[in-house]
Design an enzyme around this catalytic site. Structure first.
Site, PDB file in Angstrom:
ATOM      1  N   CYS A   2      12.071 -17.812 -92.484  1.00 38.72           N
ATOM      2  CA  CYS A   2      10.958 -16.945 -92.016  1.00 38.72           C
ATOM      3  C   CYS A   2      10.995 -17.249 -90.472  1.00 38.72           C
ATOM      4  O   CYS A   2      11.148 -18.565 -90.121  1.00 38.72           O
ATOM      5  CB  CYS A   2       9.614 -17.145 -92.643  1.00 38.72           C
ATOM      6  SG  CYS A   2       9.820 -16.642 -94.165  1.00 38.72           S
ATOM      7  N   ARG A  27      16.752 -16.567 -89.057  1.00 39.34           N
ATOM      8  CA  ARG A  27      15.823 -17.212 -90.007  1.00 39.34           C
ATOM      9  C   ARG A  27      15.391 -16.535 -91.190  1.00 39.34           C
ATOM     10  O   ARG A  27      14.942 -17.134 -92.050  1.00 39.34           O
ATOM     11  CB  ARG A  27      14.638 -17.778 -89.280  1.00 39.34           C
ATOM     12  CG  ARG A  27      14.834 -18.518 -88.155  1.00 39.34           C
ATOM     13  CD  ARG A  27      13.577 -19.195 -87.479  1.00 39.34           C
ATOM     14  NE  ARG A  27      12.898 -19.872 -88.342  1.00 39.34           N
ATOM     15  CZ  ARG A  27      12.955 -21.147 -88.321  1.00 39.34           C
ATOM     16  NH1 ARG A  27      13.822 -21.941 -87.605  1.00 39.34           N
ATOM     17  NH2 ARG A  27      12.239 -21.875 -89.305  1.00 39.34           N
ATOM     18  N   TRP A  75      12.024 -14.204 -95.015  1.00 42.06           N
ATOM     19  CA  TRP A  75      13.220 -14.652 -96.133  1.00 42.06           C
ATOM     20  C   TRP A  75      12.397 -14.746 -97.144  1.00 42.06           C
ATOM     21  O   TRP A  75      11.656 -16.074 -97.411  1.00 42.06           O
ATOM     22  CB  TRP A  75      13.869 -15.961 -95.673  1.00 42.06           C
ATOM     23  CG  TRP A  75      14.982 -16.274 -96.661  1.00 42.06           C
ATOM     24  CD1 TRP A  75      16.317 -15.708 -96.540  1.00 42.06           C
ATOM     25  CD2 TRP A  75      14.987 -17.206 -97.771  1.00 42.06           C
ATOM     26  NE1 TRP A  75      16.808 -16.198 -97.406  1.00 42.06           N
ATOM     27  CE2 TRP A  75      16.335 -17.204 -98.547  1.00 42.06           C
ATOM     28  CE3 TRP A  75      14.022 -18.175 -98.335  1.00 42.06           C
ATOM     29  CZ2 TRP A  75      16.536 -17.921 -99.312  1.00 42.06           C
ATOM     30  CZ3 TRP A  75      14.222 -18.907 -99.385  1.00 42.06           C
ATOM     31  CH2 TRP A  75      15.664 -18.786 -99.991  1.00 42.06           C
ATOM     32  N   ASN A 101       5.396 -19.061 -92.789  1.00 45.85           N
ATOM     33  CA  ASN A 101       6.493 -19.726 -93.087  1.00 45.85           C
ATOM     34  C   ASN A 101       6.387 -20.911 -93.916  1.00 45.85           C
ATOM     35  O   ASN A 101       5.694 -22.101 -93.703  1.00 45.85           O
ATOM     36  CB  ASN A 101       7.306 -20.124 -91.751  1.00 45.85           C
ATOM     37  CG  ASN A 101       8.652 -21.026 -92.152  1.00 45.85           C
ATOM     38  OD1 ASN A 101       9.197 -20.765 -92.994  1.00 45.85           O
ATOM     39  ND2 ASN A 101       9.279 -21.288 -91.212  1.00 45.85           N
ATOM     40  N   GLY A 102       7.000 -20.825 -94.980  1.00 40.99           N
ATOM     41  CA  GLY A 102       6.598 -21.949 -96.255  1.00 40.99           C
ATOM     42  C   GLY A 102       6.107 -21.581 -97.354  1.00 40.99           C
ATOM     43  O   GLY A 102       6.277 -20.519 -97.839  1.00 40.99           O
ATOM     44  N   GLU A 486      35.018 -26.148 -97.146  1.00 44.22           N
ATOM     45  CA  GLU A 486      34.324 -25.566 -96.161  1.00 44.22           C
ATOM     46  C   GLU A 486      34.992 -24.106 -96.102  1.00 44.22           C
ATOM     47  O   GLU A 486      34.150 -23.036 -95.631  1.00 44.22           O
ATOM     48  CB  GLU A 486      34.342 -26.284 -94.942  1.00 44.22           C
ATOM     49  CG  GLU A 486      33.725 -25.576 -93.629  1.00 44.22           C
ATOM     50  CD  GLU A 486      32.277 -25.238 -93.639  1.00 44.22           C
ATOM     51  OE1 GLU A 486      31.483 -25.574 -94.844  1.00 44.22           O
ATOM     52  OE2 GLU A 486      31.888 -24.527 -93.008  1.00 44.22           O
ATOM     53  N   LYS A 490      32.624 -20.548 -96.244  1.00 48.36           N
ATOM     54  CA  LYS A 490      32.610 -19.749 -95.296  1.00 48.36           C
ATOM     55  C   LYS A 490      33.028 -18.210 -95.623  1.00 48.36           C
ATOM     56  O   LYS A 490      32.228 -17.261 -95.218  1.00 48.36           O
ATOM     57  CB  LYS A 490      33.624 -20.002 -94.065  1.00 48.36           C
ATOM     58  CG  LYS A 490      33.159 -20.325 -92.775  1.00 48.36           C
ATOM     59  CD  LYS A 490      31.880 -20.972 -92.220  1.00 48.36           C
ATOM     60  CE  LYS A 490      30.885 -21.508 -92.860  1.00 48.36           C
ATOM     61  NZ  LYS A 490      30.139 -22.591 -92.613  1.00 48.36           N
ATOM     62  N   GLU A 493      30.362 -16.563 -98.201  1.00 51.48           N
ATOM     63  CA  GLU A 493      28.828 -16.522 -97.717  1.00 51.48           C
ATOM     64  C   GLU A 493      28.702 -15.230 -96.837  1.00 51.48           C
ATOM     65  O   GLU A 493      27.789 -14.449 -96.872  1.00 51.48           O
ATOM     66  CB  GLU A 493      28.280 -17.616 -97.091  1.00 51.48           C
ATOM     67  CG  GLU A 493      29.069 -18.131 -95.670  1.00 51.48           C
ATOM     68  CD  GLU A 493      27.984 -19.318 -95.304  1.00 51.48           C
ATOM     69  OE1 GLU A 493      26.886 -19.599 -95.543  1.00 51.48           O
ATOM     70  OE2 GLU A 493      28.894 -20.150 -94.556  1.00 51.48           O
ATOM     71  N   HIS A 509      44.297 -29.043-113.428  1.00 46.85           N
ATOM     72  CA  HIS A 509      43.352 -29.592-114.606  1.00 46.85           C
ATOM     73  C   HIS A 509      42.464 -28.212-114.777  1.00 46.85           C
ATOM     74  O   HIS A 509      41.220 -28.609-115.522  1.00 46.85           O
ATOM     75  CB  HIS A 509      42.693 -30.547-114.036  1.00 46.85           C
ATOM     76  CG  HIS A 509      43.419 -31.709-113.754  1.00 46.85           C
ATOM     77  ND1 HIS A 509      43.940 -32.823-114.824  1.00 46.85           N
ATOM     78  CD2 HIS A 509      43.908 -32.533-112.784  1.00 46.85           C
ATOM     79  CE1 HIS A 509      44.699 -33.584-114.194  1.00 46.85           C
ATOM     80  NE2 HIS A 509      44.674 -33.624-112.869  1.00 46.85           N
ATOM     81  N   LYS A 608      19.131 -18.958 -92.026  1.00 50.21           N
ATOM     82  CA  LYS A 608      19.753 -20.114 -91.261  1.00 50.21           C
ATOM     83  C   LYS A 608      19.206 -21.382 -91.516  1.00 50.21           C
ATOM     84  O   LYS A 608      19.830 -22.391 -91.764  1.00 50.21           O
ATOM     85  CB  LYS A 608      19.537 -19.856 -89.687  1.00 50.21           C
ATOM     86  CG  LYS A 608      20.054 -20.779 -88.770  1.00 50.21           C
ATOM     87  CD  LYS A 608      21.709 -20.523 -88.798  1.00 50.21           C
ATOM     88  CE  LYS A 608      22.463 -21.922 -87.959  1.00 50.21           C
ATOM     89  NZ  LYS A 608      23.988 -21.687 -88.629  1.00 50.21           N
TER      90      LYS A 608
HETATM   91  C1  F6R Z   1      26.760 -22.599 -94.401  1.00 47.64           C
HETATM   92  C2  F6R Z   1      25.397 -23.205 -93.552  1.00 47.64           C
HETATM   93  C3  F6R Z   1      24.699 -24.060 -94.680  1.00 47.64           C
HETATM   94  C4  F6R Z   1      24.038 -25.195 -94.165  1.00 47.64           C
HETATM   95  C5  F6R Z   1      22.912 -25.881 -95.007  1.00 47.64           C
HETATM   96  C6  F6R Z   1      22.487 -27.095 -94.263  1.00 47.64           C
HETATM   97  O1  F6R Z   1      27.440 -21.851 -93.212  1.00 47.64           O
HETATM   98  O2  F6R Z   1      25.168 -22.920 -92.762  1.00 47.64           O
HETATM   99  O3  F6R Z   1      25.279 -24.380 -95.853  1.00 47.64           O
HETATM  100  O4  F6R Z   1      24.819 -25.905 -93.662  1.00 47.64           O
HETATM  101  O5  F6R Z   1      21.743 -25.004 -95.457  1.00 47.64           O
HETATM  102  O6  F6R Z   1      21.940 -26.636 -93.177  1.00 47.64           O
HETATM  103  P1  F6R Z   1      21.298 -27.852 -92.118  1.00 47.64           P
HETATM  104  O7  F6R Z   1      22.778 -28.271 -91.326  1.00 47.64           O
HETATM  105  O8  F6R Z   1      20.491 -27.084 -90.907  1.00 47.64           O
HETATM  106  O9  F6R Z   1      20.736 -29.095 -92.641  1.00 47.64           O
END
Ligand code: F6R
Length: 613
Positions: A2, A27, A75, A101-102, A486, A490, A493, A509, A608
């Site tokens: 949010c 966000r 969000w 937000n929250g 990772e 990527k 997502e 396994h 984000k």
């Molecule tokens: C994936 C991504 C998330 C963040 C996770 C932690 O691309 O961005 O998996 O890495 O939500 O976020 P931060 O680093 O802001 O604590």
């Protein structure tokens, strides 16, 4: 998680709010809305499900003018993402408008109390309960807007960043924070409220950060800052460190592409002024006050979420290999709930891009409660984790707008490398020649990373070949196992293709059962101590007709014999190789996702900064 924006000043607030919503949209983008008051104290409320871009033309920017307003991108937590649940919310008598937000955890109890007083509700949100509670307290406390907000916040459990308007007191916005970031920019006769600096920077660089448990009464030319317990606060104005062009796309199709391509420059910001290339000696000024604790630590615990957790896994390999200090890596969300054993001689390292992730924040507080030393590797300057840790070092990746983390990941890796080098040197667990080699390779790293950026068309071509795949496997060993994780994250997502990352040797396994001619398998097979073993794992996949894509170093003459496609990367020191190897994987995901028509900067269901548990 949010985004909140607000404006009070002399200008028409709507265009400023809409621009702010666009900048904060990363966000959350389930819905958006604004509430604006004009000089005749008429209110225009507009809110709708969808992204700001989709609903922008319907926002009455040219039909209504008001100098005070609030806005929100959502969000969804409580209630599905529809028009009705969109913010701002208003109370039964429509005197107050609130963006939030929250999560208000005790909203059910409050709802019951208000319902018994005759209040009725029209949405599924906790925010509607809060705005009605404010209305209730307003009536009870002689129509005092500030008292109503403050006392209402004293009644709620949970987290909030809020901005509230009152039509009977239209010259003010009241904002408050507990657990969800909020700041305001102080301009000439105007104040711009925002969840982060991105909605403010176009107007002013002078900002005040609100801390947890504080609220502010904002007038066009005056600010009153207090705690929820009614104590006065004085806070200096601070200057935002970055410029507007850092949060613009600057000609790129997507923020994600821009952020991938700028990594050769950005990673230099992480080590600039902190390393002597000739000797490999590292100085991390931010850690001076805990240096002894770090050097005497019996154990490191790295805790983080998502991509940052993957960086932590790379950190584990490096810290154990070069510093010989036992290191554990924990999902922050698990760590806090499983009654972990934390000792006073542990150093708990928190890795976070946003510095606001609720689980990471809670893990940090848990560690502090047990007397451990906390060390933050954080990107966003002034964020909660950055402020609350015992000491830390900023990764300096600059604003990361694409929801999928790219440059923050490589800068997190670089920060962990610097930390490893500093500790290893001080403890004498690395010899000077090795340290020198790493220093020299760090100096060359931007050039090597740039070579990969220049190859993006080739990565695009490979992506086209695999855009219709239903599944992907990513395999790597040692330092490259987290790189595989990772790479898979990527891809899933942003392209919604199911992808799994595994240690290459674990494949036999279980996951090997998945392999047939339709399964692309990405091997991170750069030359290191596990190379021969990885080749054997490639053979196992080949024998089952899997499609093999390898990430391999330029000097590897044999790899093409084992692969359907080879993505070549420059060779560097093994500690730096994960940074280099990540770049083709980022491109692969990006181009597969764009070829499938996905919105890479705003993938579905994601936000984000995850400020809820
Ligand atoms: C994936 C991504 C998330 C963040 C996770 C932690 O691309 O961005 O998996 O890495 O939500 O976020 P931060 O680093 O802001 O604590």
């Amino acid at each position: 998680m949010c985004g909140i924006v607000g404006y009070i000043g002399k200008r028409n607030s709507l265009p400023i709010l809409v621009d702010g919503l666009k900048r904060l949209e990363y966000r959350g983008y389930d819905s958006a809305g604004v509430a604006v008051i004009n000089s005749a104290t008429e209110v225009k409320l507009f809110k709708k499900a969808g992204k700001v871009k989709e609903i922008e033309t319907q926002i009455p920017v040219n039909e209504f003018e008001g100098n005070v307003g609030i806005g929100h991108t959502r969000w969804a937590t409580h209630g599905e993402p529809n028009d009705n649940n969109a913010h701002p919310h208003t109370c039964m008598n429509e005197k107050f408008y609130l963006v939030h937000n929250g999560i208000i955890e005790n909203y059910k109890t409050i709802k019951k109390k208000l319902a018994s007083e005759g209040y009725v509700f029209h949405t599924d949100t906790d925010t509607e309960i809060l705005v009605n509670l404010i209305a209730f307290n307003y009536k009870k406390h002689k129509n005092n807007f500030e008292v109503a907000v403050r006392l209402s916040l004293c009644e709620v459990d949970g987290t909030y960043g809020i901005a509230c308007l009152c039509i009977e007191d239209p010259g003010k916005i009241i904002v408050a924070r507990k657990g969800s970031p909020l700041m305001f920019g102080v301009g000439q006769d105007e104040i711009i409220v925002s969840s982060d600096a991105s909605a403010i920077i176009a107007h002013t660089k002078n900002v005040i950060y609100l801390e947890d448990g504080e609220y502010a009464v904002l007038r066009r030319n005056g600010i009153k800052l207090k705690t929820i317990d009614d104590e006065d606060i004085h806070r200096e104005v601070q200057e935002i460190e970055y410029d507007l062009d850092m949060i613009e796309k600057s000609g790129y199709d997507h923020f994600m592409l821009k952020e991938i391509c700028e990594q050769p420059d950005i990673v230099q910001n992480t080590y600039r002024g902190r390393i002597k290339f000739e000797t490999g000696e590292v100085k991390l000024g931010g850690l001076t006050n805990i240096k002894e604790k770090i050097l005497n630590a019996k154990r490191f615990i790295i805790t983080a979420c998502g991509t940052a957790w993957h960086a932590g896994l790379v950190g584990e390999y490096m810290l154990e290999q070069y510093c010989r200090i036992p290191t554990e890596v924990e999902y922050a969300s698990e760590f806090r709930y499983r009654n972990p054993i934390i000792r006073q001689d542990d150093v708990v390292i928190l890795v976070s891009q946003s510095g606001e992730t609720a689980d990471t924040l809670a893990a940090m507080r848990e560690a502090k409660k047990h007397g451990a030393t906390t060390l933050g590797l954080v990107n966003v300057v002034g964020s909660t984790i950055a402020r609350e840790v015992d000491a830390g070092t900023y990764i300096h990746a600059g604003p990361e707008i694409g929801v999928a983390s790219t440059k923050a990941f490589t800068c997190q890796l670089m920060s962990l490398i610097l930390l490893t080098m500093m500790i290893a040197k001080e403890k004498g667990t690395i010899d000077d020649e090795e340290l020198k080699k790493i220093g020299a390779e760090i100096e060359l790293l931007p050039y090597k990373m740039k070579q990969l950026i220049d190859k993006k068309d080739y990565f695009k071509y490979i992506a086209e070949e695999f855009k219709d795949a239903k599944n992907f496997l990513y395999l790597g060993r040692g330092l490259n196992f987290p790189v595989a994780l990772e790479g898979a994250l990527k891809l899933k997502e942003i392209s919604y293709i199911h992808a799994e990352g595994y240690p290459a040797a674990e494949m036999k396994h279980g996951p090997i059962a998945l392999i047939d001619e339709n399964m692309p398998v990405v091997f991170i097979a750069t030359k290191d101590g596990t190379y021969d073993k990885v080749i054997s794992n490639i053979e196992e996949v080949r024998a089952r007709k899997g499609k093999i894509i390898t990430i391999a170093t330029e000097d590897d003459d044999n790899i093409a014999d084992y692969s359907d496609y080879v993505l070549r990367v420059p060779k560097t020191h093994e500690i730096l190789q994960p940074i280099v190897n990540s770049i083709p994987l980022q491109f692969l995901s990006y181009y597969i996702a764009t070829a499938r028509g996905c919105n890479v900067d705003q993938p579905r269901n994601l936000a984000k900064s995850v400020t809820v548990e």
